[in-house]
Write a protein that holds these residues in place. Structure first.
Motif, short mmCIF file in Angstrom:
data_model
loop_
_atom_site.label_atom_id
_atom_site.label_comp_id
_atom_site.label_asym_id
_atom_site.label_seq_id
_atom_site.Cartn_x
_atom_site.Cartn_y
_atom_site.Cartn_z
N ASP A 112 -34.86 -6.73 24.63
CA ASP A 112 -34.91 -8.17 24.33
C ASP A 112 -33.53 -8.82 24.46
O ASP A 112 -33.41 -10.04 24.32
CB ASP A 112 -35.47 -8.41 22.93
CG ASP A 112 -36.93 -8.01 22.81
OD1 ASP A 112 -37.30 -7.38 21.80
OD2 ASP A 112 -37.71 -8.34 23.74
N LEU A 131 -37.63 -6.51 17.20
CA LEU A 131 -36.82 -6.55 18.42
C LEU A 131 -36.58 -5.16 18.98
O LEU A 131 -36.52 -4.16 18.24
CB LEU A 131 -35.47 -7.21 18.12
CG LEU A 131 -35.50 -8.72 17.89
CD1 LEU A 131 -34.26 -9.15 17.13
CD2 LEU A 131 -35.62 -9.46 19.20
N TRP A 190 -39.58 -13.22 17.23
CA TRP A 190 -39.88 -11.81 17.44
C TRP A 190 -40.10 -11.15 16.07
O TRP A 190 -39.31 -11.40 15.14
CB TRP A 190 -38.73 -11.07 18.12
CG TRP A 190 -38.42 -11.45 19.51
CD1 TRP A 190 -38.80 -10.81 20.65
CD2 TRP A 190 -37.60 -12.54 19.93
NE1 TRP A 190 -38.29 -11.43 21.76
CE2 TRP A 190 -37.54 -12.49 21.35
CE3 TRP A 190 -36.91 -13.56 19.26
CZ2 TRP A 190 -36.82 -13.43 22.10
CZ3 TRP A 190 -36.20 -14.48 20.01
CH2 TRP A 190 -36.15 -14.42 21.41
#
Lengths: 122, 108
Positions: free
Chosen positions: A90, A86, A83
């Motif tokens: 998430d 974030l 990622w």
């Protein structure tokens, strides 16, 4: 024995980047697709995407396309989920799994990693 | 992707038979696979290709399909069978895995 060993739990803040890993052993890593599955707290399984370690061919679920990046380093039999920024949504457990492709379009996952808990807070 | 529907929960007494269904458009034309997920653990394959059992899975676990509904049957249920069960198919059009919402099996 086929094993998929994932990296440990991580706690991040919103906006931070993160990469988690999944190392395969006990089989020819480059011969099997590796998929990633999300499980949000108290929820079901969601398929995110998949990669073929031999040539890094990657497919994403439309729900996750552009949100994460799947990659692989076949020299160390390891797949990654990344990622760049974030968000709180998430927060989940992420599993890697080996896909069996003996019969076309009747694919399933025969071995799973232990899961990586990702917690994102503000 | 296709939507797979599972009952949220099923409850049975020890020794009885549990049946967990997985329905959806076109399930009849696909292979259905089932995973057991005990609390705090990763999913584990228990049935593949509708009715095949991986080595090490007890014969008490069986799978079947009729029309567009697949069924996971657990005979002589034990306390250790208490878990979430997820069905899965592969959507060949979108080239994605589809999972059902999961069914929590409670052993009374």
């Amino acid at each position: 024995e086929v094993q998929l060993v994932q990296s440990g739990a991580d706690v991040k803040k919103t906006g931070e980047s993160l990469t988690i890993s999944c190392q395969g052993s006990g089989y020819t890593f480059t011969s099997y697709w590796i998929g990633w599955v999300r499980q949000m707290p108290g929820k079901g399984l969601e398929w995110m995407g998949i990669i073929f370690p031999s040539d890094s061919d990657t497919r994403y679920s439309p729900s996750f396309q552009g949100q994460v990046t799947i990659s692989v380093d076949k020299s160390i039999s390891t797949a990654y989920l990344q990622w760049s920024s974030l968000s709180a949504s998430d927060t989940a457990i992420y599993y890697c799994a080996r896909r069996i492709t003996v019969i076309r379009e009747k694919y399933y996952f025969d071995s799973w990693g232990q899961g990586t808990l990702v917690t994102v807070s503000s | 992707s296709d939507v797979l529907t599972q009952p949220p929960s099923v409850s049975v007494a020890p020794g009885e038979t549990a049946r967990i269904t997985c329905g959806g458009y076109n399930v009849g034309s696909k292979s259905v696979h089932w995973y057991q997920q005990r609390p705090g653990q990763a999913p584990m394959l228990v049935i593949y290709y509708d009715s095949d059992r991986p080595s090490g899975i007890p014969e008490r676990f069986s799978g079947s399909k009729s029309g567009n509904t697949a069924t996971l049957t657990i005979s002589r249920v034990e306390a250790g069978d208490e878990a979430d069960y997820h069905c899965q198919v592969w959507d060949s059009i979108s080239d994605c895995a589809d999972f059902g919402g999961g069914t929590k099996l409670t052993v009374l």
